[in-house]
Design an enzyme around this catalytic site. Sequence first.
Site, PDB file in Angstrom:
ATOM      1  CD  GLN A   1      -8.956   6.490 -11.446  1.00 55.63           C
ATOM      2  OE1 GLN A   1      -8.688   5.326 -11.673  1.00 55.63           O
ATOM      3  NE2 GLN A   1      -8.441   7.489 -12.136  1.00 55.63           N
ATOM      4  N   GLY A   2     -11.120   4.702  -6.852  1.00 53.34           N
ATOM      5  CA  GLY A   2     -10.576   4.494  -5.513  1.00 53.34           C
ATOM      6  C   GLY A   2      -9.592   3.349  -5.484  1.00 53.34           C
TER       7      GLY A   2
ATOM      8  CB  SER B   1      -3.846   5.485  -4.192  1.00 51.84           C
ATOM      9  OG  SER B   1      -3.274   5.362  -5.468  1.00 51.84           O
TER      10      SER B   1
ATOM     11  CD  GLU C   1     -11.519  -1.946 -24.745  1.00 50.16           C
ATOM     12  OE1 GLU C   1     -12.226  -0.941 -24.894  1.00 50.16           O
ATOM     13  OE2 GLU C   1     -11.963  -3.091 -24.710  1.00 50.16           O
TER      14      GLU C   1
ATOM     15  CG  ASN D   1       6.157   7.489 -16.528  1.00 49.82           C
ATOM     16  OD1 ASN D   1       4.961   7.239 -16.374  1.00 49.82           O
ATOM     17  ND2 ASN D   1       6.597   8.376 -17.391  1.00 49.82           N
ATOM     18  CD  GLU D   2       9.889   6.442 -11.769  1.00 50.66           C
ATOM     19  OE1 GLU D   2       8.698   6.667 -11.475  1.00 50.66           O
ATOM     20  OE2 GLU D   2      10.595   7.251 -12.401  1.00 50.66           O
TER      21      GLU D   2
END
Lengths: 351, 388
Positions: free
Chosen positions: B125-126, B128, B243, B371-372
């Site tokens: 996956q790309g 960031s 999902e 999580n922030e």
Amino acid sequence: MKFTFEPEQFAFRDAVRRFLVVEAVPEVLRAFWETQSGRSPEMRAKVTDQGLTALSVPEAFGGMGLNDLDWILILQELGYHGIPESLSDSAYLGVDILRNLPDGVALKKEWLERIAAGKARIAVGHPVNPFVADAAIADLLLLWHDDEVHATTPDAVKLTLQPSLDQSRRLYRVEWQPSAATRVCDAATGAPIWRDACDRAALSVASQLRGLAKRMLDLGVDYSAQRKQFGRPVGSFQALKHHLANVAVAVEFAGPVIHRAAYSMAHGHPQRAAHVSHARVVAGEAAWLAARNSMQAHGAMGYTWETDLQMFMKHAWALDSAWGTRAFHKSRVTAAVLADGMALGPGATFI
Amino acid sequence: MKLEYTEGQQAFRAEVRVWLAAHMPAQSLDSFDTREGFEQHRAWERTLSTAGFSAVTWPKVLGGRGCDLIEWLIFEEEYWRADAPLRVNQNGVFLLAPTLMEYGSEEQKQRFLPRMARADDIWAQGWSEPGAGSDMAAIRCKAVRDGDDYVINGQKIWSTRAVFADWLFGLFRTDPASERHRGLSFILLPLKLPGIEVRPIRQLDGLPGFAEIFFDDVRVPVANRMGEEGAGWQVAMSTAGFERGLMLRSPARFQRTAQKLVELYKRHQAEADADPSIRDAVVKSWMGAEAYALATYRIASRLAAGGKIGAEASMNKIYWSELDLLMHETALRILGARAELLPTAPDAGDVNGWLDGFLFAQAGPIYAGTNEIQRNIIAERMLGMPRA
């Protein structure tokens, strides 16, 4: 496999919610604090009209014959609206003990019918609690003695009021003498009745605590949207958002645990005691976290008598030790998890 | 409510259990963050796909088994119970595929999904970029239209599996004048194209689990765009998001860890009980894994009844990532002075696996949206708290 409630169960919950939103506003509940009994015959009559006193009374005794799964959503609403636990003690817990007595017991029919009709309050005494809630205004006291079930009335026992932090609570030390006249059933019959009754009482507390947590969360969210500092609502600050998001997570994940415990009680699951205790632990944790973080969201206002948050905080702090402290319940979960032969791991959840 | 499995569900569980027992690799595979291990895991995915088990919830015609979410949960329970290999193509199967099913053209589905099911293509996956981490809308990597191609220039980072993977999916800025969430497009591209340089990044365990990717005039056909041009943000954040939130980390994974933690504690109870908080953490771990399983069954049931979820995915992410940390921290506390030993250490004993899991658990609260960020989403979208 279907882990959802039925539409009619939600519909009943919603009807009860609409009723409580109108009838159980904080000013009304605060007014009950000032009375000696802490309870209101008018409110009990309205609750009876909603069908709540007849919910789990068997149909043969004038009730609706519903079970723990029907109760569990209602109990959360009672918690959310800060309804004192006397309703659950009579209509869920008292009914449970009575309906499980052998059919030959004379008391059974009479009192189940009276409860269903909203004409009787029941207080239940068991050594898991040092005190009996609402003993003075009970029409019938159901008391444990060496696993036997005994029945008596407040005028036949010595009651000593124990004032509580929670203004809605009416706790009593009950001193009494068991006798042949008070004995309703023997220990062999009574032991399983008490076992399940205590678990139902703890399950009720768990669901009420989750309702209380949800209420405190909502109050914190509301207040933080209104209160402005540095030119903006304090609820826009990330620190407060995260306090309340943590409460939301705790409340969310307590739900399925409580609902599974209700299913286990309704179906006599062999692990139901552990399931109830798991529910009780996470509900207690969620409620205390909600109290702390909502208090923080309220700032100094949260520390006042005037702000309604106090009603729900104090109820949550008090209820967390009712029908078994969190320590008691965690010890039961621990014993179950560490027991030899306990089915753990993937695929074991619904065994 | 009915918390018992149907006969069909029990039969499916039995089938999976028997199949796994017959097909599990004889020896545990090398890490998929090595070249050899990556190909071993690809071969395992191919084996899974022969039974439709590499993507059980997909339609059979696309290489799956047509399972519903309850059957998916059952499959995952058996999979983790068997200690089967980690899923090298999880980015594709669990993250990209649900989006493809919803937003991909029929041609794209036929082109990508069967190959994905067979692990012919393994996906990275790309998302960031150096300047776009938690603030993903700050993406700058450009894809400029030139005839039937996009010409891509820029950089991606923290691209999981990209060192050995075949394909990449991600968001690129197709409108150079746009800002923030607008003007982004969702593009799929082979990692072997001219102009792509993949630089491995060594992660905490020393292996190249993720990578930086540099694009220098890389030409990608417009047909590789999923969804409308400029609608990439909506595609990425779409309802398929639930999902992802549901399927990326099945509860069985954590129930397996909790079970092993209980066993570890029991083996070392005499020493561990010197600190009662260890026992407490063990029980808390079991309760947490159980609650996560119950919550997932509830969501699966609600979806089966036509319900929707959205920001609950953020709650799941927080819940499992913190649970995973708790469990592995507790294991290390129990193992004490031997916890630091690598599996190659002669006296490692039963420390095997805990240290790897501990390191990986450190990443849990960071990847897939910190999580922030998840707490912000809960506060703003579920609780309705005001934006900053």
